[in-house]
Design an enzyme around this catalytic site. Structure first.
Site, short mmCIF file in Angstrom:
data_model
loop_
_atom_site.label_atom_id
_atom_site.label_comp_id
_atom_site.label_asym_id
_atom_site.label_seq_id
_atom_site.Cartn_x
_atom_site.Cartn_y
_atom_site.Cartn_z
N ARG A 1 0.84 -1.20 0.00
CA ARG A 1 0.00 0.00 0.00
C ARG A 1 0.88 1.26 0.00
O ARG A 1 0.55 2.24 -0.66
CB ARG A 1 -0.96 0.01 1.19
N HIS B 1 2.22 1.59 -3.50
CA HIS B 1 1.10 2.04 -4.33
C HIS B 1 0.86 3.54 -4.18
O HIS B 1 0.62 4.24 -5.16
CB HIS B 1 -0.15 1.24 -3.96
#
Length: 194
Positions: A35, A38
């Site tokens: 995450r 990302h």
């Protein structure tokens, strides 16, 4: 309520995994690493982040049991989805030897007490202040960014022995700090013996 993942996010994670094998990470560490990568489109976080799976498991349980979440700045708070946060920066004042961010941490600590999850993505002085308080956090996500004090404050966090997510370099910021917390929010509940 089940989180609906947008097709663009699904494709982004597919591309991330096609460029970087994250299968060797433990489940929550993998969730945080992916995450954060990302959020920044920066694959270097795979080797820059410092995570401890047992600490993440305990924090995940605390978070899903309702532990308060404290953000150092409103940009971090805005990036945290599906959860109310405490951010006292608007109430804080600077003074001799004290930045607004450090004062905001003091105010938040008075409000939430022990067991909170602290998400610091902007101000190294906020992280430094947290380290001198008896905060007894469930987790400190310490990812402040900058050339002055950021790497040093994160090194001090790691040396403190507190349960933490940090990184070694000067990189960081509001988006990656919020992403690390969101990874724990989005991850399904874990069986204790898993």
């Amino acid at each position: 309520m089940t989180r609906v993942v947008h097709p663009i996010e699904q494709e982004s994670f597919r591309r991330l995994r096609s460029r970087l094998d994250t299968s060797g990470f433990q489940p929550l560490t993998r969730a945080v690493v992916e995450r954060v990568i990302h959020s920044a489109a920066d694959l270097e976080y795979a080797t820059d982040l410092v995570c401890d799976e047992p600490s993440l498991r305990a924090a995940h349980a605390a978070l899903h049991a309702g532990a308060p979440v404290v953000a150092d700045v409103e940009m971090v708070a805005a990036g945290i989805t599906r959860r109310e946060t405490v951010c006292r920066l608007r109430d804080a004042r600077s003074g001799p030897g004290l930045t607004r961010s450090a004062h905001a941490v003091r105010l938040a600590h008075e409000q939430v007490g022990p067991g909170a999850i602290w998400v610091i993505g902007c101000a190294p002085t906020a992280l430094e202040e947290l380290l001198v308080l008896d905060a007894a956090p469930a987790l400190v996500i310490g990812l402040p960014v900058g050339f002055v004090g950021a790497a040093e404050s994160k090194a001090a966090l790691r040396a403190s022995g507190l349960p933490a997510v940090s990184n070694v370099s000067e990189k960081g910021g509001s988006a990656v700090a919020a992403a690390a917390l969101n990874a724990l929010l989005y991850h399904p509940h874990i069986k204790e013996n898993a």
